[in-house]
Design a protein around this motif. Structure first.
Motif, short mmCIF file in Angstrom:
data_model
loop_
_atom_site.label_atom_id
_atom_site.label_comp_id
_atom_site.label_asym_id
_atom_site.label_seq_id
_atom_site.Cartn_x
_atom_site.Cartn_y
_atom_site.Cartn_z
N VAL A 1 5.44 2.38 1.11
CA VAL A 1 5.10 3.33 0.06
C VAL A 1 5.13 2.68 -1.32
CG1 VAL A 1 5.65 5.55 -0.94
CG2 VAL A 1 5.90 5.20 1.52
N PHE B 1 2.33 0.15 -1.61
CA PHE B 1 1.07 0.89 -1.72
C PHE B 1 0.84 1.28 -3.18
CE2 PHE B 1 -0.86 5.28 -1.22
CZ PHE B 1 -2.11 4.86 -0.78
N LEU B 2 1.88 1.82 -3.80
CA LEU B 2 1.73 2.26 -5.19
C LEU B 2 1.58 1.06 -6.12
CD1 LEU B 2 4.36 5.13 -5.25
CD2 LEU B 2 1.89 5.32 -5.08
N GLY C 1 -1.87 -0.17 -5.71
CA GLY C 1 -2.88 0.83 -6.04
C GLY C 1 -2.89 1.25 -7.49
N ILE C 2 -1.75 1.19 -8.17
CA ILE C 2 -1.71 1.65 -9.56
C ILE C 2 -1.84 0.47 -10.53
CG2 ILE C 2 -0.31 2.81 -11.31
CD1 ILE C 2 0.89 4.50 -9.16
N ILE D 1 -7.65 0.03 -5.10
CA ILE D 1 -7.47 1.15 -4.17
C ILE D 1 -7.86 0.74 -2.76
CG2 ILE D 1 -8.28 3.47 -3.66
CD1 ILE D 1 -8.43 3.94 -6.64
N ALA E 1 -5.11 -1.44 -1.44
CA ALA E 1 -3.88 -0.72 -1.12
C ALA E 1 -4.02 0.03 0.20
CB ALA E 1 -3.53 0.25 -2.25
#
Lengths: 565, 483
Positions: A145, A148-149, A152-153, A160, A163
């Motif tokens: 998690v 992923f962030l 992705g961020i 994206i 991720a």
């Protein structure tokens, strides 16, 4: 704090993340200082653990255990052996550096980033110290998690896509692993149990063993990543922010190889001869393929990413050899790769912040303008190549030694990877650092800032220390590697060992029939170094640390406290 | 005629029904803002019914038709708890839609009474009555938003297909009666166990299959799921969440008593149908959910997929699988309450349509809601240590023990597929840029409170599941089938 030191090590980053989340976003300096300070605490705690660690004991130490979901045999069960302790040290060492370096690479939503990194640290440490398969799986998934962030961020253009790809690849692998873990846990003889000490030595049918082994190998091979399951890695690395790449390469990938050491090798002695030759072959393909692809990369970060594929191939080759020297070399190489590739990503990130490009062709002649940066880069490059005297050499040498014992042909091909490694790294170095300083943009670059020096110095120091004096590290893992390989050879009477470690005195006394048998087997003299006090232990535990292993023993905690000071 | 037995055995049913009447009358005297008072009275009704039911120690069957046993208690308490949370959410949500109907709350209570009857019925006819009681109330609830076309459409669709399903079920009951000479579960079970292969056995199998079809409609199992997305989308969200959680719970509780325990003897013959049904339900649900752009439709397909996971338990057919189903229903209920709760908290005007892309950027602009949604989504995927993980673990374990390894593999692959769209929501919330400075939402304390409770429950069911787990396992000890 000593009585539950591992729990504290795991929990402190998460608590720190909680603390950060109530501080306003604007206070960037305060946020970062707190994050670094919080991350430093587990580092010092882990050093204490290392100091108190009994290297002659190949079993698990600093064990804590309490029931969690007794209906399913799931417990909160943590502890370290020499292998996981070294990786814990690597994690707590890298994370503060990553947090500290965030000032340069993270320009927006700093708070969220710091919180994510700290949560990721908790998840990684939890994965490393878990001795319960479900707890392990929980932390394993929890790692996804924050990463992923982070990708992705705070990632690059195609963040994206990268991720999502990262998460889905890992998840595709980890769910079959979950099925295998459930199968193992519920097919344990004495009722459901997910404690690793119970699972080691579990008796499986041939087919079940093969399938479970395959499922777990698949999960770990994706995480490592092994060729041909590696395609998520270049994307994730290229898109991730610098800190994300450092953690990804430095620690996250090691979870795959660690999983092999912790689960696959000891759990499936019968399936290993079937799979390990294939693992070795894929590893060698990965070594050569990764090196060849790295050679033609135009992007610095991609080059380093593919070099990871090659390096991790070495680690898997050492593990597949199932020899003491090969596995030790692999564990050592995990640390090396974490340090040198982590440093490489940091260095690439530093130049990217200055030039906003990572194209190799955009540089050239940087040595004239950035002597400090270039020297640091050179040392790390040489370490990555495996120059004798630096850390990479020790690991690669041991792996190849083990590899030759297992299968000379694959090892011989793997050796070419060392040469190719030198080719792509030195070629890259030459194109970036030497030659004329002909690009206008490069003439105005500034050399390393003090903050960057602070970040790089510990890494470079370790590169030298681990190259010249590997003994403390090798000593730490030696007994644990031997224990792991004992399971792999199936020499220890499997069921007796599994029962012995977890059955309490009470069980032995009150149980009838099979359990009594389980207890008495351990008391038989064919296990030489057995302590004979009724707890049961395996041959490698030796004298001192027995108390650590028996968490059910109410005195275990005190026994540990005694040795910790 | 056997003795009726103590009226205490009827307490859960009576409490729910009497409260429904009380609230119905109270609603007559409420005007304007006093709707809120009616809502609170409903919450009190539900909570007190749950407490009363939970505290009953007596066990037995009333009049050969209504059982008070662990299953009744578990299902009733859970239904009341989930319904209460949905009512609390409705307190804030309904005003945004402009729904005036004060009959909303008594209808919820009637539906809950129906659920309790379904869970408790040991006679197929009584079970059918419970089903109809529940369904009638929910038909009305689905269409309670009279000014909204989609709501009307949802009500009509649900009613027509529901009536269709009822007909199947009634026919199934008739066939079962024809085969065994009784509608009381214990006698049906005895007849089923005795039935030698032959016409009467075939009749029983057809009857049982018809019953399954009827239940299949209610739990949205493939291929009887086609109404679900339209109805879930069209109904007011607070009704949707009630349908997704409480109605499904009632149907599955009845399935567990009638099929898993009562008609255990025929379960073996139907296992292939159940196996295929479970596999198809989760696969279709998950794959179609992938393509949804609307949040409520996505959650509708996700609820179909979760019905598929639950059907694994039915295919396994062991008592342990029943326990796993009961536990999963609890987890599933709170996960959905959380997800729909976030949807309600974000809906500006209660519009039936809510696109997933509307969630863009709330990770930044509304961090608390985004975290709540993330937790629910991760739990729906089945990521530990959340409740969804443990629920799946329990179901998969039961299925593995029953030898359904293949079905577990299908379910695991489905979980991977589901990760795409659940994480897609997380991705939208955090990675995509939305309105950076949105209008502040009107304060909705009730939704937030119920949402907080749901999310905490999702986490607790994963981390400290002890009480609910033991509740689920006690529930299937000594399930009563008749006098």
């Amino acid at each position: 704090m000593d009585s539950a030191v591992l729990t504290w090590i795991v929990a402190i980053p998460a608590l720190g993340a909680l603390l950060l989340s109530v501080i306003p976003e604007q206070a960037r300096t305060i946020l970062r200082s707190i994050a670094v300070a919080v991350a430093a605490i587990p580092f010092f705690l882990a050093l204490r653990v290392w100091n108190a660690f009994d290297t002659s004991n190949g079993g698990f130490q600093f064990v804590e255990r309490s029931e969690w979901i007794p209906q399913f045999g799931i417990s909160y069960f943590v502890g370290v052996d020499g292998i996981s302790l070294l990786l814990v040290l690597l994690t707590v060492f890298l994370t503060p550096l990553v947090l500290y370096s965030s000032e340069d690479s993270i320009h927006q939503r700093l708070k969220g980033y710091l919180v994510s990194v700290l949560l990721l640290e908790t998840a990684m440490l939890g994965t490393l110290v878990s001795l319960d398969a479900i707890l392990f799986y929980a932390f394993w998934e929890l790692m996804l998690v924050p990463m992923f962030l982070i990708i992705g961020i705070w990632g690059g253009q195609r963040r994206i896509y990268a991720a999502i790809k990262f998460v889905l690849f890992t998840m595709v692998g980890s769910l079959p692993m979950l099925v295998a873990l459930i199968y193992l846990g519920f097919h344990h003889l004495d009722g459901p149990s997910f404690a690793l000490t119970d699972l080691y030595g579990i008796q499986l049918t041939q087919t079940a063993g093969l399938w479970c082994c395959f499922a777990m190998l698949l999960a770990f091979a994706i995480k490592v990543p092994m060729w041909p399951l590696h395609t998520w890695l270049p994307d994730a690395h290229v898109e991730a922010p610098t800190g994300g790449s450092v953690i990804l390469a430095g620690v996250l990938l090691k979870m795959g190889t660690y999983g092999v050491v912790r689960f696959v090798i000891p759990l499936f002695p019968d399936a290993l001869p079937v799979f390990m030759p294939w693992v070795a072959i894929l590893a060698v393909v990965g070594i050569v393929y990764g090196a060849l692809v790295a050679m033609v990369q135009e992007d610095l970060k991609k080059l380093v990413a593919y070099s990871s594929v090659s390096h991790l191939g070495f680690v898997m080759l050492g593990l597949a050899s199932l020899t003491a020297v090969g596995v030790s070399g692999s564990v050592y190489q995990m640390l090396n790769h974490g340090i040198s590739t982590g440093a490489l990503f940091l260095l690439v990130g530093m130049i990217y912040e200055r030039r906003h490009t990572r194209e190799i062709a955009a540089f050239g002649g940087l040595w004239k303008k950035l002597p400090l940066y270039a020297s640091a880069f050179l040392i790390v490059t040489l370490s990555s190549i495996g120059l004798p005297g630096l850390n990479g050499f020790v690991g690669e040498f041991m792996i190849l030694l083990g590899g030759f014992r297992a299968d000379p042909v694959t090892a011989a091909i793997a050796t070419s990877g060392v040469i190719l490694g030198a080719v792509y790294m030195l070629w890259m170095f030459q194109r970036v650092m030497f030659g004329p300083l002909d690009k206008m943009e490069n003439r105005v670059l500034e050399d390393l800032t003090p903050r960057e020096i602070i970040v790089l110095a510990p890494l470079i120091a370790l590169i030298f220390v681990m190259g010249v004096y590997p003994k403390p590290f090798l000593d730490t893992m030696e007994a644990s590697v031997a224990t792991t390989l004992t399971y792999a050879s199936g020499q220890v009477p499997a069921t007796s060992r599994a029962r012995a470690v977890t059955s309490t005195d009470g069980d032995c006394l009150e149980a009838a029939g099979s359990k009594v048998a389980g207890c008495t087997i351990t008391a038989e003299p064919q296990l030489p170094a057995h302590d004979g006090n009724g707890h049961g232990a395996n041959a490698h535990e030796g004298k001192a640390g027995v108390g650590h292993l028996h968490s059910e023993d109410p005195h275990a905690g005190h026994a540990h406290e005694g040795s910790a000071h | 005629m056997p003795q009726l037995g103590s009226y205490t055995l009827l307490a859960p049913v009576l409490a729910a029904s009497v409260w429904a009447l009380v609230v119905l009358i109270a609603e007559l005297f409420s005007v304007g803002r006093r709707h809120l008072a009616v809502a609170w009275l409903t919450v009190v009704a539900l909570v007190s019914t749950a407490i009363l039911t939970g505290s009953l120690a007596e066990r037995g069957v009333f009049g050969g038709a209504i059982a008070l046993d662990g299953l009744t208690v578990y299902a009733s308490v859970l239904a009341c708890a989930l319904a209460a949370l949905s009512v609390v959410m409705a307190m804030d949500y309904l005003p945004t839609t402009g729904i005036k109907g004060g009959e909303y709350y008594p209808l919820i209570l009637f539906a809950v009474a129906g659920v309790v009857v379904m869970a408790a019925a040991t006679d197929l006819i009584v079970m059918f009555l419970g089903l109809e009681t529940m369904s009638m109330a929910v038909y009305v609830l689905a269409g309670i938003w009279k000014s909204e076309g989609k709501s009307n459409e949802a009500a009509v669709k649900y009613f027509l297909l529901g009536a269709f399903a009822s007909a199947f079920m009634l026919y199934g009951i008739a066939l079962v009666y024809g085969a065994t000479g009784s509608t009381v579960l214990s006698e049906v079970a005895a007849g089923a166990a005795d039935a030698v292969p032959g016409p009467s056995r075939t009749l029983l199998l057809i009857g049982a299959s018809m019953l399954l079809v009827g239940f299949g409609f209610k739990v949205a199992a493939v291929p009887f799921h086609l109404w679900t997305p339209d109805v879930y989308e069209g109904a007011p969200t607070s009704v949707t969440v009630f349908m997704a959680t409480v109605v499904k719970l009632g149907a599955f509780a009845a399935v567990i008593r009638t099929m898993l325990v009562g008609l255990e003897a025929v379960g073996g013959d139907l296992w292939l149908a159940l196996w295929l049904g479970a596999a198809a339900t989760m696969t279709v649900g998950n794959f179609v959910a992938l393509r949804q752009k609307d949040l409520k439709r996505m959650l509708a397909y996700s609820s179909i997929a979760h019905s598929g996971y639950l059907l694994i338990g039915l295919a396994a057919g062991t008592p342990e699988a029943g326990q796993a189903m009961l536990f999963y229903l609890a987890v599933y209920g709170v996960m959905n309450l959380g997800a729909f709760g976030v949807a309600m908290a974000l809906s500006e005007d209660g519009a039936t349509e809510q696109r997933i892309s509307d969630l863009a950027g709330i990770g930044h602009s509304r961090p608390v809601l985004a975290i709540a949604m993330t937790i629910c989504m991760l739990s729906l995927v089945g990521i530990p240590p959340l409740g969804g993980f443990l629920g799946k673990l329990y179901l998969f374990k039961a299925a593995l023990d029953a030898g359904l390894t293949g079905l577990v593999v299908v379910a695991v692959l489905n979980s991977v597929v589901s990760a795409f769209y659940y994480l897609g929501v997380v991705r939208t919330m955090y990675f995509e840029r939305g309105n950076e400075n949105p209008q502040p939402l009107a304060p909705r304390p009730f939704i937030w409170a119920a949402l907080a409770l749901s999310v905490v429950a999702v986490v607790l069911l994963g981390v400290m599941p002890g009480a609910v787990l033991s509740g689920a396992s006690v529930a299937l000890e000594g399930v009563l089938l008749g006098p």
